[in-house]
Design an enzyme around this catalytic site. Structure first.
Site, mmCIF file in Angstrom:
data_model
loop_
_atom_site.group_PDB
_atom_site.id
_atom_site.type_symbol
_atom_site.label_atom_id
_atom_site.label_comp_id
_atom_site.label_asym_id
_atom_site.label_seq_id
_atom_site.Cartn_x
_atom_site.Cartn_y
_atom_site.Cartn_z
ATOM 1 N N HIS A 1 20.781 -7.927 -23.967
ATOM 2 C CA HIS A 1 20.228 -8.156 -25.299
ATOM 3 C C HIS A 1 19.068 -7.229 -25.628
ATOM 4 O O HIS A 1 18.136 -7.120 -24.846
ATOM 5 C CB HIS A 1 19.790 -9.614 -25.444
ATOM 6 C CG HIS A 1 19.768 -10.050 -26.861
ATOM 7 N ND1 HIS A 1 18.713 -9.803 -27.691
ATOM 8 C CD2 HIS A 1 20.701 -10.662 -27.616
ATOM 9 C CE1 HIS A 1 19.001 -10.267 -28.893
ATOM 10 N NE2 HIS A 1 20.197 -10.795 -28.870
ATOM 11 N N PRO A 2 19.131 -6.562 -26.790
ATOM 12 C CA PRO A 2 18.149 -5.523 -27.092
ATOM 13 C C PRO A 2 16.831 -5.968 -27.723
ATOM 14 O O PRO A 2 15.963 -5.140 -27.985
ATOM 15 C CB PRO A 2 18.894 -4.637 -28.095
ATOM 16 C CG PRO A 2 19.808 -5.569 -28.806
ATOM 17 C CD PRO A 2 20.203 -6.634 -27.820
ATOM 18 N N CYS A 3 16.665 -7.259 -27.977
ATOM 19 C CA CYS A 3 15.496 -7.600 -28.800
ATOM 20 C C CYS A 3 14.155 -7.405 -28.100
ATOM 21 O O CYS A 3 13.125 -7.399 -28.762
ATOM 22 C CB CYS A 3 15.619 -8.995 -29.394
ATOM 23 S SG CYS A 3 15.558 -10.288 -28.171
ATOM 24 N N LYS A 4 14.156 -7.244 -26.763
ATOM 25 C CA LYS A 4 12.862 -7.036 -26.102
ATOM 26 C C LYS A 4 12.622 -5.568 -25.754
ATOM 27 O O LYS A 4 11.575 -5.201 -25.239
ATOM 28 C CB LYS A 4 12.791 -7.843 -24.792
ATOM 29 C CG LYS A 4 12.647 -9.337 -24.995
ATOM 30 C CD LYS A 4 11.277 -9.695 -25.504
ATOM 31 C CE LYS A 4 10.845 -11.099 -25.177
ATOM 32 N NZ LYS A 4 11.162 -12.115 -26.088
ATOM 33 N N THR A 5 13.595 -4.716 -26.046
ATOM 34 C CA THR A 5 13.481 -3.305 -25.668
ATOM 35 C C THR A 5 12.227 -2.665 -26.241
ATOM 36 O O THR A 5 11.496 -1.971 -25.546
ATOM 37 C CB THR A 5 14.722 -2.524 -26.141
ATOM 38 O OG1 THR A 5 15.878 -3.072 -25.507
ATOM 39 C CG2 THR A 5 14.613 -1.055 -25.814
#
Lengths: 216, 197
Positions: free
Chosen positions: A164-168
């Site tokens: 999941h990319p939301c913390k990148t």
């Protein structure tokens, strides 16, 4: 369409091109794939790994009672209850595919991956999980938004696992700020992939980092 | 598929009479083509992931991140239990935008066509132009899917459908996003061939 952002699609493509250039120099196997009739594209790499496996065959009736067992699997089980044996199937070759795509929603790269046997049978998440190092497992379980979920590949339409990319953005911003401060150039893709890759069995040789700091 | 049922109907069966008869298979799950649906939690996770992505586009994730876990839960439970007020108590916050703006940052949308290779088109698109004019559905299509829209004096080849209706192409996109989004906060738009009858 719009690129008022920090890491837009053009920057993504530029970083990937630099990354692939180095990959070609060291024979690391990354390629760029473009979409027909479009400027869009993504990076991909396939690698094969031999995994030795031990299988326990199920005892006949008790497994059928589990509600989550798909019916076709239940029908394949041996009908003879006494047939509970441990068999070693020997080595299996697993094909791992890694794709790096750009997410315009989050404006960051995203890692998609899948694994299958040579006959095309896909590996389930729990099998892939086994390939992940212990230290990453705890982190993944604690932070669900870093979790791996199965999603439709936005270009191929097939099921892939995704980190999941939301913390990148959260972990990349300090890296980039720091590199600006010490005046050293950094390739976003190299830094990002070196963080998320190992979580799913993808390792980057150190030479990528050296190449990045040599660019420009 | 894990697509909303209304979208599947518009895309695949819009000419069928209701009730829509479907065939459910219990064997030969196409592992390579479809996502598994192991549990209700998986549906909740998928739904919330779509809502989060929509908010990333609309508000840089500010609204969804300011909410507490219980608000996320309420959104899901409202949907699951068909409780309009429970759902909208939370969802209305996702439909707001700062007073100084004229709309969301970008519009969450996906355009589906059965004739294309890729599963859907999703791009960054602003609801308001630089001069302050509101972009319309027609503007969106011209920009991201020009083949779908017939030329000025040409014959209409396709229907542009949302929730089973064809909104006028002059409809402002911001309005469509606020009023015609699916529960996951996305506009799921189907482009289907114009029926010949």
């Amino acid at each position: 369409m719009e690129e008022d952002e920090f890491f837009g699609e053009k920057t993504f493509q530029h970083c990937c091109a630099e990354f692939i250039r180095h990959s070609q120099q060291i024979g690391d196997g990354w390629e760029w794939r473009t979409l027909k009739d479009s400027s869009e594209g993504y990076m991909c790499k396939t690698h094969f790994q031999i995994k030795s496996e031990t299988l326990m065959s199920h005892s006949g009736t008790s497994a059928c009672v589990q509600t989550c067992l798909p019916i076709e699997e239940a029908l394949e089980l041996p009908l003879d209850d006494s047939e509970v044996t441990e068999t070693t199937t020997g080595s299996q070759v697993i094909k791992y595919e890694y794709h790096v795509l750009y997410s315009c929603s989050y404006q960051v790269p995203v890692l998609y991956f899948r694994a299958s046997f040579l006959d095309g049978r896909p590996l389930a998440l729990k099998d892939i999980w086994e390939g992940i190092h212990e230290c990453y497992k705890t982190r993944l379980l604690q932070e669900p938004w870093d979790a791996i979920t199965q999603q439709e590949h936005p270009i191929l339409g097939q099921p892939f696992f995704v980190l999941h990319p939301c913390k990148t953005d959260e972990f990349m911003t300090p890296v980039l700020k720091n590199s600006q401060k010490i005046n050293r150039s950094v390739n976003y893709i190299t830094s990002w992939l070196s963080v998320v890759g190992p979580v799913v069995g993808l390792n980057l040789p150190l030479s990528y980092a050296r190449a990045a700091s040599e660019d420009e | 598929m894990h697509y909303p049922i209304g979208l599947l109907f518009d895309l695949l069966a819009s000419s069928s009479a209701l009730p829509w008869n479907i065939t459910v298979h219990f064997k030969s799950f196409p592992e390579k083509d479809l996502l598994h649906c192991p549990s209700k939690d998986a549906i909740e996770a998928h739904f919330m992931s779509c809502v989060k992505e929509a908010d990333a586009l609309k508000h840089k994730s500010q609204v969804i991140n300011e909410m507490q876990k219980k608000d996320h839960k309420q959104l899901w439970m409202g949907l699951q239990n068909d409780r309009f007020d429970q759902f909208w108590a939370i969802n209305r916050k996702l439909m707001e935008y700062p007073a100084e703006e004229n709309g969301f940052r970008y519009i969450p949308f996906r355009i589906y066509q059965t004739t294309t290779e890729r599963p859907f088109i999703q791009k960054l698109f602003r609801p308001v132009a630089a001069d302050g004019q509101l972009h319309t559905l027609g503007d969106l299509l011209k920009d991201v899917c020009p083949s779908a829209v017939a030329p000025e004096d040409g014959e209409k080849k396709n229907q542009v459908m949302i929730h089973g209706i064809e909104p006028m192409l002059e409809t402002p996109l911001q309005w469509l996003s606020e009023h015609l989004s699916y529960p996951d906060n996305f506009l799921h738009i189907s482009i289907i061939p114009q029926p010949t009858d």
